[in-house]
Design an enzyme around this catalytic site. Structure first.
Site, PDB file in Angstrom:
ATOM      1  N   ILE A 293       0.831  -1.203   0.000  1.00 42.15           N
ATOM      2  CA  ILE A 293       0.000   0.000   0.000  1.00 42.15           C
ATOM      3  C   ILE A 293       0.863   1.250   0.000  1.00 42.15           C
ATOM      4  O   ILE A 293       0.601   2.215  -0.723  1.00 42.15           O
ATOM      5  CB  ILE A 293      -0.943  -0.003   1.219  1.00 42.15           C
ATOM      6  CG1 ILE A 293      -2.050  -1.046   1.023  1.00 42.15           C
ATOM      7  CG2 ILE A 293      -1.578   1.368   1.417  1.00 42.15           C
ATOM      8  CD1 ILE A 293      -2.994  -0.743  -0.122  1.00 42.15           C
ATOM      9  N   SER A 315      13.100  -1.156   5.757  1.00 42.85           N
ATOM     10  CA  SER A 315      13.788  -2.128   4.890  1.00 42.85           C
ATOM     11  C   SER A 315      14.627  -1.384   3.857  1.00 42.85           C
ATOM     12  O   SER A 315      14.092  -0.636   3.028  1.00 42.85           O
ATOM     13  CB  SER A 315      12.774  -3.031   4.184  1.00 42.85           C
ATOM     14  OG  SER A 315      13.368  -3.726   3.104  1.00 42.85           O
ATOM     15  N   LYS A 413      -9.382  -6.055   9.721  1.00 45.05           N
ATOM     16  CA  LYS A 413      -9.075  -6.980  10.812  1.00 45.05           C
ATOM     17  C   LYS A 413      -9.095  -6.281  12.174  1.00 45.05           C
ATOM     18  O   LYS A 413      -8.986  -6.937  13.217  1.00 45.05           O
ATOM     19  CB  LYS A 413      -7.730  -7.646  10.568  1.00 45.05           C
ATOM     20  CG  LYS A 413      -7.745  -8.577   9.358  1.00 45.05           C
ATOM     21  CD  LYS A 413      -6.402  -9.166   9.074  1.00 45.05           C
ATOM     22  CE  LYS A 413      -6.464 -10.161   7.909  1.00 45.05           C
ATOM     23  NZ  LYS A 413      -6.902  -9.537   6.645  1.00 45.05           N
TER      24      LYS A 413
END
Length: 655
Positions: A293, A315, A413
């Protein structure tokens, strides 16, 4: 013969042109001599000086015309209408040179000879070339899979022409549901109704279907795929109109059917005013910029003219990849945006504050989070620290730096979660809701949506790999369902929702209808031209194996905690009124949660997660890997009265 032709076709262009010139000299002379013989019915004139003098005039003139028309630049195996026109013009000019030469040099050539010569030259000069082309194409046909093109429109016609000259496929027919086109011939191929696909397979050996309908709606595409699925044909498609117009793809680049065609819906065109409200001319920061995203947010933001785009990513590889991609877009599309790639963790508040103040950040899209449900279940402390306290650090840094708008990318979620990941995302929402009413410097909002197609955690790439490997496809439960949305649509809606925020808003995206994952797996198998292997079809190709729900996984996802939802000006964005705690109460709670994480007190963390207004309902015991290993060692250790040494506290980075 075939080897000789292959050798000729592989010669350098210069040598092939020389051979063509020599052959044309012979064909022109032979056509003229045969025309004289047919007209005079006598061999004697063929050896006369006047005959050869006519050839001396006609051959150079004819070759000069062919060279001028570019006839020798054409590739024989790709000859088309332009080559036919060049042959006709060259032959006509050559034939007209005969009466001219006869008049100037008093050759006495009969007036009917030029007409006979013209017909013979067309047959020889043109016939040799098109004969060689036909032989070459026929030799290629034997080695090309036979395909049916679905869609006899302009895209289908272009595809048929392109494939007929290529090495990949041999088009044998069109299929179209337009009755007016059926039983007609287009590009030499007959158009059949879709119901006759089985006949085309049995009679002509059709092996797959190529969809050539790049401009139809996604809903119509899904209907077509649903019709094709039971017939067992592998289905592929051509690129979309946008990719072909921008030059990113060619019509001949056949691709596998995108999962968006199976699950997606036609996106609502974005509102330009909403897309630009928090971006145009502003300094924008995206956290988690290297994720699925986050990276798409960066691409969408880049195209709406920020003054600067800051990429924050923990990262190194992920940051490098998105930075290079954005620089490529800037170069290709001519944007004038400064891109800054920043390594860092959202848990480091001082780093975030320094970045936001140094660049005078005006808009933050907070997409950084751990989102893989089983992974967070096995690493509870890191999940809480990153998703909860990472959001807290980023939000406080935004307030300290005077950021105008803070948009939290949340998830379905977070609604009545059964796992730690969803609970931490709901806590992140609570933080933004509480801080929205606690200060006036920064406008906070949250955008909640479901799964995105093609993300790093999506089942689609996994299913495709498993199908290619021959199966089995692994599905956790026969009845598990999920909402799906494409990444570009999700990113656009996140940006537009952020522009509508008043402060403390919880936006919910319309995800459409939920999809059964097992049905998706079956569709992917059948559209690959394979059959599902199960009890009813033990001879099938790919089996589906049910592995059981993973830790913290739900059968069904939801988008709302309650029923208090309101529409907005955008048809796919709703706003929900969700319960939350005021900041003083939430701050005290977060202090206790932080202390439990600091001490790696997993039981305490679970009790605190149950205490918050998140509707958390865990479905099993704690499965954190460190916790389980600690308990195993404690169970194996002998019982002693030795004092237990407390765990060494970790470095406090949030206070």
């Amino acid at each position: 013969m075939r080897n000789l032709l292959q050798s000729l076709f592989r010669l350098p262009r210069r040598q092939k042109r020389t051979i063509q010139l020599v052959v044309d000299c012979v064909l022109i002379a032979a056509s003229f001599l045969l025309a004289m013989l047919l007209r005079l019915e006598d061999w004697a004139p063929l050896v006369e000086v006047r005959t050869w003098l006519a050839l001396v005039v006609m051959i150079p003139l004819s070759l000069a015309i062919y060279i001028r028309l570019g006839f020798y630049r054409a590739v024989i195996r790709y000859l088309g209408p332009k080559a036919i026109r060049a042959v006709v013009i060259g032959v006509v000019v050559s034939a007209l040179s005969l009466p001219l030469a006869s008049y100037l040099f008093a050759l006495g050539i009969p007036r009917s000879v030029p007409f006979i010569y013209a017909m013979l030259a067309l047959l020889t000069i043109g016939g040799v070339r098109f004969g060689l082309r036909a032989i070459y194409l026929r030799s290629q046909i034997r080695h090309k899979p036979r395909v049916v093109i679905y869609g006899a429109g302009s895209a289908g016609r272009q595809l048929a022409v392109s494939l007929s000259h290529g090495q990949e496929y041999l088009p044998i027919a069109f299929v179209d549901d337009a009755v007016s086109l059926q039983n007609t011939y287009i590009e030499g191929l007959k158009v059949y109704p879709p119901r006759q696909l089985g006949y085309l397979s049995d009679t002509y050996g059709a092996e797959r279907v190529l969809m050539a309908m790049p401009s139809v709606s996604r809903e119509r595409r899904r209907e077509i795929l649903a019709e094709l699925e039971p017939q067992g044909f592998p289905v592929q498609t051509i690129p979309g109109v946008a990719d072909m117009v921008t030059g990113r793809a060619r019509i001949s680049e056949v691709r596998d059917v995108a999962v968006e065609d199976l699950l997606g819906r036609d996106p609502v065109p974005p509102n330009p005013a909403l897309m630009e409200a928090n971006i145009r001319g502003k300094v924008v920061l995206v956290t988690g910029a290297g994720g699925s995203i986050g990276s798409e947010l960066c691409r969408q933001i880049l195209r709406h003219g920020p003054s600067r785009l800051l990429l924050l990513e923990i990262s190194e590889f992920g940051l490098y990849r998105i930075e290079q991609d954005l620089h490529r877009i800037v170069k290709e599309e001519g944007h004038e945006v400064r891109i800054e790639a920043l390594l860092g963790s959202v848990q480091h508040r001082q780093r975030l504050t320094a970045v936001m103040k140094a660049y005078a950040v005006e808009t933050v899209y907070h997409a950084a989070a751990y989102k893989h449900v089983p992974m967070v279940e096995h690493n509870v402390v890191e999940g809480v620290q990153n998703n909860v306290f990472g959001t807290l650090s980023t939000a406080r840094a935004a307030i300290d730096a005077g950021v105008e708008t803070f948009v939290l990318v949340s998830t379905d979620k977070a609604v009545r979660p059964t796992n730690v990941m969803g609970t931490t995302k709901r806590l992140a929402e609570l933080i933004c809701q509480a801080l929205a009413g606690h200060q006036n410097a920064t406008r906070f909002c949250m955008v909640r949506f479901g799964n995105v197609l093609g993300s790093s955690g999506s089942v689609v790439p996994l299913f495709r790999e498993q199908i290619q490997a021959g199966g089995p496809i692994t599905v956790t439960h026969p009845d598990i369902t999920r909402f799906f949305m494409t990444i570009p649509e999700a990113a656009q809606l996140v940006i537009q929702a952020g522009a509508m925020a008043q402060g403390g808003d919880v936006f919910v995206l319309d995800m459409g209808e939920p999809v059964r994952i097992a049905d998706l797996a079956r569709q992917m198998v059948r559209l690959s031209g394979l059959k599902v292997r199960d009890e009813r079809n033990p001879e099938g190709d790919v089996a589906i194996a049910y592995t059981g729900l993973r830790p913290g996984e739900k059968l069904y996802e939801e988008l709302l905690v309650g029923d208090n939802v309101s529409a907005t000006s955008h048809p796919r964005i709703m706003t929900a009124q969700e319960v939350f705690w005021e900041w003083p109460r939430l701050e005290a709670y977060l202090d206790r949660l932080f202390e439990a994480c600091r001490l790696f007190h997993h039981n305490g963390i679970r009790r605190l997660l149950l205490e918050a207004p998140t509707a958390y309902r865990p479905q099993g015991d704690i499965v954190d890997l460190v916790w389980l290993e600690k308990r195993r060692r404690e169970a194996e250790a002998p019982v002693t009265n030795a004092a237990v040494t407390p765990l060494r506290p970790i470095l406090e980075r949030y206070r």
